[in-house]
Motif scaffolding. Structure first.
Motif, PDB file in Angstrom:
ATOM      1  N   VAL C 174      56.736  56.833  82.510  1.00  0.00           N
ATOM      2  CA  VAL C 174      57.653  57.336  83.503  1.00  0.00           C
ATOM      3  C   VAL C 174      58.872  56.530  83.161  1.00  0.00           C
ATOM      4  CG1 VAL C 174      58.164  57.336  85.759  1.00  0.00           C
ATOM      5  CG2 VAL C 174      55.830  57.509  85.402  1.00  0.00           C
ATOM      6  N   ILE C 175      59.029  55.724  82.963  1.00  0.00           N
ATOM      7  CA  ILE C 175      60.414  55.005  82.568  1.00  0.00           C
ATOM      8  C   ILE C 175      60.868  55.632  81.237  1.00  0.00           C
ATOM      9  CG2 ILE C 175      61.650  52.800  81.701  1.00  0.00           C
ATOM     10  CD1 ILE C 175      59.974  51.467  83.669  1.00  0.00           C
ATOM     11  N   ALA C 176      60.172  56.098  80.199  1.00  0.00           N
ATOM     12  CA  ALA C 176      60.700  56.555  78.985  1.00  0.00           C
ATOM     13  C   ALA C 176      61.328  57.735  79.423  1.00  0.00           C
ATOM     14  CB  ALA C 176      59.490  56.663  78.178  1.00  0.00           C
ATOM     15  N   ALA C 177      60.655  58.508  80.348  1.00  0.00           N
ATOM     16  CA  ALA C 177      61.200  60.111  80.677  1.00  0.00           C
ATOM     17  C   ALA C 177      62.408  59.898  81.649  1.00  0.00           C
ATOM     18  CB  ALA C 177      59.896  60.706  81.700  1.00  0.00           C
ATOM     19  N   SER C 181      65.974  61.454  80.355  1.00  0.00           N
ATOM     20  CA  SER C 181      66.717  62.218  81.248  1.00  0.00           C
ATOM     21  C   SER C 181      68.069  62.035  81.350  1.00  0.00           C
ATOM     22  CB  SER C 181      66.077  62.505  82.400  1.00  0.00           C
ATOM     23  OG  SER C 181      66.373  61.437  83.408  1.00  0.00           O
ATOM     24  N   GLY C 182      68.425  60.701  81.091  1.00  0.00           N
ATOM     25  CA  GLY C 182      69.795  60.332  81.205  1.00  0.00           C
ATOM     26  C   GLY C 182      70.256  60.420  82.798  1.00  0.00           C
ATOM     27  N   LEU C 183      69.172  60.259  83.512  1.00  0.00           N
ATOM     28  CA  LEU C 183      69.660  60.428  85.004  1.00  0.00           C
ATOM     29  C   LEU C 183      70.414  59.147  85.564  1.00  0.00           C
ATOM     30  CD1 LEU C 183      68.918  61.573  87.931  1.00  0.00           C
ATOM     31  CD2 LEU C 183      66.862  60.054  87.915  1.00  0.00           C
ATOM     32  N   GLN C 184      71.635  59.575  86.229  1.00  0.00           N
ATOM     33  CA  GLN C 184      72.466  58.754  86.564  1.00  0.00           C
ATOM     34  C   GLN C 184      72.424  58.774  88.284  1.00  0.00           C
ATOM     35  OE1 GLN C 184      75.500  60.794  84.202  1.00  0.00           O
ATOM     36  NE2 GLN C 184      76.481  58.712  84.448  1.00  0.00           N
ATOM     37  N   GLY C 185      72.413  57.406  88.649  1.00  0.00           N
ATOM     38  CA  GLY C 185      72.532  57.388  90.413  1.00  0.00           C
ATOM     39  C   GLY C 185      73.623  58.320  90.850  1.00  0.00           C
ATOM     40  N   GLY C 348      62.223  64.679  80.372  1.00  0.00           N
ATOM     41  CA  GLY C 348      63.572  64.324  80.166  1.00  0.00           C
ATOM     42  C   GLY C 348      64.428  65.069  79.619  1.00  0.00           C
ATOM     43  N   GLU C 349      64.132  65.637  78.419  1.00  0.00           N
ATOM     44  CA  GLU C 349      64.990  66.349  77.702  1.00  0.00           C
ATOM     45  C   GLU C 349      65.519  67.643  78.427  1.00  0.00           C
ATOM     46  OE1 GLU C 349      67.553  67.602  75.091  1.00  0.00           O
ATOM     47  OE2 GLU C 349      66.389  65.392  75.026  1.00  0.00           O
ATOM     48  N   THR C 357      78.505  68.573  80.869  1.00  0.00           N
ATOM     49  CA  THR C 357      78.994  67.413  80.286  1.00  0.00           C
ATOM     50  C   THR C 357      78.283  66.218  80.428  1.00  0.00           C
ATOM     51  OG1 THR C 357      80.302  67.009  82.294  1.00  0.00           O
ATOM     52  CG2 THR C 357      81.277  68.517  80.626  1.00  0.00           C
ATOM     53  N   GLU C 358      77.302  66.174  81.268  1.00  0.00           N
ATOM     54  CA  GLU C 358      76.815  65.030  81.661  1.00  0.00           C
ATOM     55  C   GLU C 358      75.210  65.347  81.987  1.00  0.00           C
ATOM     56  OE1 GLU C 358      78.488  62.247  84.006  1.00  0.00           O
ATOM     57  OE2 GLU C 358      80.141  61.929  82.791  1.00  0.00           O
ATOM     58  N   ALA C 359      74.232  64.496  82.136  1.00  0.00           N
ATOM     59  CA  ALA C 359      73.055  65.061  82.226  1.00  0.00           C
ATOM     60  C   ALA C 359      72.536  65.632  83.536  1.00  0.00           C
ATOM     61  CB  ALA C 359      72.014  63.980  81.823  1.00  0.00           C
ATOM     62  N   GLY C 360      71.705  66.696  83.601  1.00  0.00           N
ATOM     63  CA  GLY C 360      71.159  67.104  84.863  1.00  0.00           C
ATOM     64  C   GLY C 360      71.974  68.154  85.730  1.00  0.00           C
ATOM     65  N   SER C 361      71.099  68.689  86.543  1.00  0.00           N
ATOM     66  CA  SER C 361      71.939  69.555  87.603  1.00  0.00           C
ATOM     67  C   SER C 361      72.380  68.588  88.548  1.00  0.00           C
ATOM     68  CB  SER C 361      71.029  70.709  88.226  1.00  0.00           C
ATOM     69  OG  SER C 361      69.813  70.181  88.740  1.00  0.00           O
TER      70      SER C 361
END
Lengths: 560, 365, 533
Positions: C174-177, C181-185, C348-349, C357-361
């Motif tokens: 899970v942590i690897a995913a 993903s590059g999830l930021q707070g 994550g990918e 410009t940064e990860a995620g929606s």
């Protein structure tokens, strides 16, 4: 004090006040510390905050009992039962420190036999403290190395006060909780200089530094120093003096003490005072004893003179003159020098500095203490301090008990002199509050304290109050075989059923009119903590009118 | 001494530190002065006043020295352009929320804030903000007055009341600029758990918690008083205290107008006092004080007498008892309230001048 | 020494205490064993506890002000309704809003106020009656799970698909995913989530907690509200996955006190999940805040959860090491935690690639002068132009916007094509923060807008540290006197002071509130200098 001299060889706190916060267990018995010694109370709070266990033994609920791990709510006067039962547990569980006992004590052999009958179960019957709690606290005390016991007048102001001290000493000696920081047995002194008055020989049996008057060598030393023959006969202790007043005692000199308000069974004392030939008083305020005096000397108060006070932890500290005394008042030492001279003695002292020097010169325990060294070391000096190389002693009995061997004094329980009966079914204890001091000579003349706590009161359990139709704030008479006083009732679960409690600070409701004048056989200390009493509501037409009536405000910050 | 647990560099000087030491402890030991307003060594560090911020190499933000534990290899700077600017501006900001005139502010106790602002040359001409802290003017207790305009909400008083005195009578109340010191429901101190120890007054850096009596009496400010270190005359703890004397008062005899505590760490009381020690000193000047020797004359009444006459009268009276009834018919009651020297003299007098061991102090146990 | 175990109950017990029944603090002190003065300190810290007698609170957040909040207040005064101005209620898309007792009423009109005739209990919004569990507009309006990690329009999943997947992956997987993903707070700081999870998991102390930060109070922000209203399943699932990874069993969900409706939804969701047999190994505690913006700061939130005044703690130590009751604690924002299920399902990918410009929606909260205010899920790095286009265009001509809540200051129209992400905004001294985008047209007086933000910070400063406590008040008063001042020399002295104070607040304050509170003023002066002359 005498109890500790007998068992340990020194009548003082074994530890320093600053060590209390580092203790891992505190056993506080017969001491309402946060009111009587607020600063030591703070130290205890620090210890508890740090995680120290706290055992409070007191018939009343007090501030400290609210943060205690155990509150042993014993019946007044049953301390020996409680303490012997704790010792019994320690013995039975094999938690005695045999090595310490073998190396440092004597008289242990006699202990087991005496303790045998003091089982926790029996103790519960007498003291009212559950056997399980006696067991738990005994084990906790025995197993915790840094365990300090603190006690005050709740231990000593009994007809068997010295027995109580012996029972405590036994606990300490059998567990070896002595001779290191934060462990030991600590009488907390009620007055600024009780310790100093004892230290400097104001006792019928000791010269300064606890040197006995009936020891020929000591006598010879002082005869040589003072240049006069001295009596080897121990004198009367205070309790005996008061009882003999008007009988064998025909003349008194009283300094800085209102004996009429402070000594027990006042009615009899007043009779005696009427019969004495001559009474000299020396004080800062007129007081209840003034009307019997033939001469009154106006004295300086602590802010107006130089000298030394010795605190509870044996610390000799300077008192410094800040202002001039009022009118023609003079420092007590000045008056005393002149009085002694007027009586024909040749006292060649110039002032406190050389008086102290002479005192210390002949008392080995203090030989290393002088004004110069007190200044030099900065924070007073704790005796013993036998020479100029010593910085004093923060805790006693390190590397060996001062007496040589600690003495076990097995004690049997003896009931208090007066127990509750049908006529007087309540047990009266007296004590201090935070806001006043002794006879309140000073504190009632302070602007603020009488506002916070204006008047006397008697604490009464709701059940006892209910049976007597007494409500909170009612005027009541408190009666004993010796007298009657009138004050307000404070209904509170702070006292246990069958017990009542009142502060002794208030002249118009003198608790000492009520208390018995039986003293402890060794010290003469009066039994202020236990006597039989009754309380009756005063009908409204008889109740005092006027000030304060609507504003009954005891000022006590803890009230269950 | 402290067991060494590591080494830090403070302003280029290497210094060892022990278990539990903070950057403030280490800096102080080195003699590097780091200013503090909310710190008191008896209290857990709060880090709220922000005056003690210092730089640690590798840490972007300045850190409060008072609550940053020293750790091995740290490189600490206690003064540079940024830190100086911070101190100057912070203190300037404090002054916008504080009585501007130093002498007005220091009508009672010295103000640490004003002293520090002067020391760091903080701006004094910034526009003041309106006072929104609530006071408790209706609190009629005789000893402690809260002066909200001087309060800097450093919480020394509330933390002292909690951590040292343990009664929790006062608290930080409200939020934001209105943050103030209050009691439960803003009651008067008499109606709270307050024991009137006055510790809040002693720890207050700005005189916001002030002693009422000298203010009411119009006593001179503390800086004009002479401090005399002495020992408290109440219970057996022997707290050290400073009598603050107005030397001009009472026709030059001097008057004790206030009692202050010595610094924390002073034995035996660690700078603490109780209500009696701190406030019950006014008995000294009470009109009831005995001022003249009195002797009971033939009319049975007490009359004023000269010292000479009174002393002779007293000596003769006692000696007569001795002659009539024997040495042990005399009793000497000494006092646990008087000094060691005086107790020594009483017993020496009883034993030498009157030949009896009937001497005992009043509080024998 | 004090019996602390009941301290956490203080806010709740105070909340239960009706006004007029004597002292709440004394009563709660008796219940909890905490000294009465301490309780009073707590009571007076929180708006919903300290001002219980006032039942009507008018939101004066910037978006509500743009929609007539001041007029509502005036109307309340006229009809004799005891009302106070209140900090942003997180209903900027349904402005203007009023908090009635603990219920947020939206789209309140002056007529609504008139109808009460001064009786607060009669107050209701005719447009959106309080009987409705209202929520706001979202974009995309239809389910788009391929492009939206949260997918507000999607149907809730009560099967626990992702959490089951997580069990298969195991904690390290899970942590690897999450790392991948590059999830930021998404609460404001943009701190990498995976880093926090690892840190908590790596602590020696085995008692650990997970805390959900749902104290959404940054002016202009209301996305967490929508997530909880529309996708409570994701919130619970994300929390469950996180708790299992860091080996915590106690999960504290701290919702701001004004979120009465979301709290109801979340509580029901927990029951539903449990009845579906999900998360039976975990305890969810729903905790209601009591009206204090600062409690959105994670350490203040912890203090508040423990039943204290919400005063931030000094960091370090960080909550991952010393958190709730001194134990390692993972604190995550609602949106952040709601991203987790999709990351596990789609990888994550995939998540990383959703962003521009940064990860995620990213959920952008859009309010102010736009046609359709609401929550917009777009690639991280979308521009204002794109956002507003999706929202049906500007109302009036764009003058300025605030990209990430009050703390982000103001930007001029010329920045309309700047990617709204953590890095690009930081480059120009602003920040994405909580992505509360407030759009202002030419009708807006910038000084007044700044005034509104400064007042907010002044009102919400916790008061602990001097730079913020005095500084926030100082800045607002300075701006007042600046606007009134005619003398040029005095004006420039005033500005110098404001700059100095701003510097000191940034350098000296304990937490982000004080550190950023001068930003609205500084940025407005920078971009709209003419309005400050």
């Amino acid at each position: 004090m005498a109890g500790l001299v007998a068992t340990f060889g020194a009548g003082a706190m074994t530890n320093s006040i600053g060590e209390i916060r580092d203790a891992d267990l505190l056993f506080v018995i017969g001491s309402n510390t946060t009111e009587a010694h607020p600063i030591i109370g703070m130290e205890m709070k620090q210890a508890v905050k740090r995680g120290a266990k706290l055992i409070v033994a007191d018939p009343r609920s007090i501030w400290l009992s609210t943060i205690a791990n155990w509150h042993l709510k014993l019946k007044p006067g049953t301390d020996v039962w409680l303490l012997n039962a704790m010792a019994n547990v320690i013995l039975t569980e094999g938690l005695v420190d045999e090595e310490f006992i073998a190396q440092n004590t004597e008289g242990f052999e006699a202990l087991p036999e005496v303790l045998a009958k003091y089982t926790p179960e029996e103790a519960e019957r007498v003291t009212g403290v559950p056997a399980a709690e006696i067991r738990e606290t005994a084990l906790e005390y025995a197993k915790t190395r840094k365990a300090a016991i603190c006690y005050t007048l709740g231990i000593t102001e009994h007809s068997h006060g010295t027995d109580n001290v012996y029972a405590l000493s036994n606990l300490v000696l059998m567990t070896g909780h002595l001779g290191d920081a934060s462990m030991g047995l600590n009488p907390l002194r009620g007055q600024n200089n009780v310790q100093g008055a004892n230290d400097t020989g104001a006792t019928p049996i000791f010269y300064p530094g606890y040197q006995r008057v009936d020891d020929p060598e000591v006598q010879a030393k002082y005869e040589d120093a003072w240049g006069v023959p001295l009596s080897p006969e121990p004198g009367l202790n205070l309790n005996e003096m008061m009882k003999e007043t008007g009988k064998s005692i025909r003349g008194l000199f009283v300094m800085g003490e209102d004996i009429v308000i402070s000594e027990p069974n006042v009615s009899r004392l007043e009779e005696g005072l009427n019969k004495v030939d001559f009474l000299v008083l020396q004080d800062i305020f007129p007081n209840e004893t003034t009307r019997f005096a033939d001469v009154i000397f106006p004295a300086a108060c602590f802010a107006e003179k130089d000298g030394v006070f010795v605190n509870s932890e044996r610390r000799m500290q300077r008192v410094r003159k800040a202002v001039e005394p009022p009118g023609q008042a003079r420092a007590d030492w000045e008056i005393l020098l002149d009085l002694a001279r007027a009586a024909g003695a040749s006292f060649k002292h110039e002032g406190p500095r050389d008086i102290f020097a002479e005192m210390a010169r002949h008392a080995p325990k203090f030989a290393g203490i002088s004004y110069e060294r007190i200044e030099e070391l900065g924070h007073g000096i704790q005796w013993p301090c036998s020479d100029d190389d010593s910085a004093g002693t923060t805790y006693l009995h390190e590397g060996g008990i001062l007496r040589g061997k600690g003495l076990f004094e097995p004690v049997e329980y003896r009931p208090s002199k007066e127990l509750a009966d049908d006529e007087y079914p309540l047990v009266l204890s007296t004590g201090r509050t935070l806001y006043h001091y002794n006879a309140a000579t000073q504190t009632r003349r302070a602007a603020g304290l009488p506002v916070k706590q204006p008047e006397a009161y008697i604490e009464l359990h709701p059940r006892d109050a209910g049976r007597r139709s007494i409500e909170d704030g009612d005027w009541v008479d408190v009666l004993t075989r010796r007298g009657k006083i009138r004050c307000r009732a404070l209904i509170s679960k702070q006292v246990q059923r069958g017990c009542i409690w009142m502060p002794f600070h208030f002249g118009e409701a003198r608790a000492n009119l009520l208390t018995v004048d039986e003293g402890d056989e060794v010290t003469g200390t009066a039994e202020y903590k236990v006597c039989a009493a009754e309380v009756r509501r005063v009908t409204s037409e008889l109740a005092p009118k006027g000030e304060g009536q609507e504003a009954f405000y005891p000022g006590s910050y803890y009230r269950e | 001494m402290i067991a060494k647990t590591g080494e830090v560099t403070v302003d280029g000087v290497k210094v060892e530190f022990g278990q539990g030491e903070t950057l403030l402890d280490v800096s102080n030991r080195l003699g590097r002065h780091v200013p503090t307003l909310c710190h008191d060594e008896r209290l857990a560090p709060a880090g709220a006043c922000r005056t003690c911020l210092v730089e640690v190499e590798g840490v972007r933000r300045m850190v409060p020295a008072c609550r940053t534990p020293a750790s091995d290899g740290q490189k600490v700077t206690t003064a540079n352009e940024r830190i100086d600017k911070h101190r100057r501006l912070l203190l300037g900001l404090y002054l916008t929320d504080h009585p501007a005139g130093r002498s007005d502010c220091e009508d009672g106790a010295p103000c640490e804030l004003h002293a520090m602002a002067a020391n760091y040359e903080a701006p004094t001409d910034w526009t003041p903000i309106p006072l929104t802290r609530a006071g408790r003017s209706e609190d009629v207790n005789p000893y402690i007055q809260f002066r909200e305009d001087r309060c800097i909400a450093c919480a020394r008083c509330t933390r002292y009341c909690d951590e040292v005195e343990g009664v929790n009578a006062i608290t930080l109340a409200g939020r934001g600029a209105a943050t103030t010191i209050s009691t439960v429901d803003s009651e008067g101190l008499f109606d709270t758990t307050c024991e009137l120890c006055g510790g809040c007054v002693a720890v207050c850096p700005t005189g916001a918690m002030a002693e009422k009596m000298p203010l009411t009496a119009g006593a001179p400010p503390e800086r004009e008083l002479q401090k005399v270190r002495t020992t408290c005359n109440y219970c057996g703890v022997g707290c050290q205290m400073d009598l603050n004397v107005d030397t001009q008062a009472s026709d030059g005899k001097g008057q004790v107008v206030k009692i202050t505590s010595p610094p924390p760490g002073t034995p035996p009381s660690d700078g603490n006092l109780c209500v009696k020690g701190r406030f019950a000193y006014d008995f000294v000047d009470h009109p009831d004080r005995l001022k003249v020797p009195l002797i009971r004359r033939e009319d049975g009444e007490l009359h004023e007498a000269s010292w000479e006459e009174a002393l002779e009268f007293a000596a003769k009276g006692l000696l007569r008892v001795q002659q009539d009834h024997g040495k042990d018919a005399l009793a000497f009651v000494s006092s646990s309230r008087c000094t060691a020297e005086e107790n020594y003299l009483v017993q020496k007098m009883a034993r030498v001048a009157f030949g009896t061991n009937n001497v005992h102090q009043c509080a024998a146990t | 020494m004090k019996k602390e175990e009941h301290r956490e109950r203080i806010p709740d017990e105070l909340q239960k205490f009706a006004e007029g029944d004597g002292s709440a603090s004394v009563a709660v002190s008796k219940l909890t064993g905490i000294p009465a003065a301490d309780v009073f300190g707590v009571e007076t810290f929180y708006d919903l506890l300290g001002k219980r007698d006032t039942k009507v609170h008018v939101c004066t957040g910037l978006s509500c002000q743009l929609q007539g909040a001041d007029e509502l207040l005036e109307k309340c005064r006229q009809v004799g309704l005891d009302a106070t101005p209140y900090s942003c209620l997180a209903a900027c898309d349904c402005a203007p809003a009023i908090l009635k007792d603990r219920r947020t009423l939206v789209e309140v009109s002056e007529k609504d106020i008139e109808r009460t005739k001064g009786d607060w209990q009669a107050l209701d919004s005719k447009e959106v009656p309080s009987s409705q569990l209202w929520s706001g507009q979202i974009y995309p309006t239809t389910s788009s799970p391929e492009t939206c990690a949260i997918d507000l329009a999607g149907a809730p999943d009560w099967m626990g698909t992702s959490s089951n997947l997580a069990l298969e992956l195991g904690p390290e997987g899970v942590i690897a995913a999450i790392d991948e993903s590059g999830l930021q707070g998404r609460g404001g700081a943009g701190f990498p989530a995976g880093f926090k999870w690892k840190s908590v998991r790596g602590q020696a102390e085995t008692k650990r907690y997970v805390v959900l930060n749902a104290d959404e109070a940054e002016p202009g922000t209301f996305k967490d509200r929508e997530v909880m209203m529309k996708r409570p399943d994701l919130v619970l699932e994300g929390l469950a996955i996180a708790a299992r990874v860091v080996e915590a069993t106690e999960i504290y969900m701290y919702l701001r006190g004004e979120f009465e409706i979301p709290q109801q939804v979340m509580t029901e969701a927990i029951e539903l999940a449990h009845s579906n047999g999900l998360y039976s190994d975990l305890h969810f505690h729903v905790h209601s805040g009591q009206g204090a913006y600062i409690c959105g700061e994670e350490t203040a939130l912890l203090e508040s959860l423990e039943g204290r005044r919400g005063m931030p703690r000094e960091k370090p130590p960080f909550p991952t090491e010393v958190g709730l009751w001194g134990k390692p604690t993972l604190i995550q924002n609602v949106e952040t935690i709601a991203c987790v299920p999709a990351i596990l399902q789609r990888g994550g990918e995939w998540f990383r690639a959703l962003g521009r410009t940064e990860a995620g929606s990213k959920l952008y909260c859009l309010s102010g002068h736009v046609a359709r205010p609401g929550v917009y899920e777009l690639p991280l790095g979308a521009t204002l132009e794109e956002l507003v286009e999706a929202a049906g265009g500007y109302i009036g001509k764009l003058k300025a916007f605030s990209p990430g809540g009050a703390s982000s200051g103001f930007l001029p129209a010329s920045e309309r094509n700047r990617p709204l992400d953590f890095k690009s905004l930081a480059e120009i001294g602003s920040m994405l923060g909580s992505a509360g985008v407030v759009v202002m047209n030419e009708s807006v007086d910038m000084a007044k807008a700044v005034q509104s933000q400064l007042l907010f910070f002044e009102r919400e400063s916790c008061g602990q540290c001097a730079p913020c406590r005095i500084g926030t008040a100082h800045q607002r008063h300075s701006l007042d006197s600046f606007m009134d001042e005619r003398d040029e020399a005095a004006k420039s002295r005033c500005l110098k002071q404001v700059d100095d104070v701003a510097w000191e607040m940034r350098e000296g304050s304990i937490c982000g509130l004080g550190q950023t509170a001068s930003l609205p003023l500084e940025s407005a002066r920078k971009y709209f200098p003419k309005e400050f002359q």
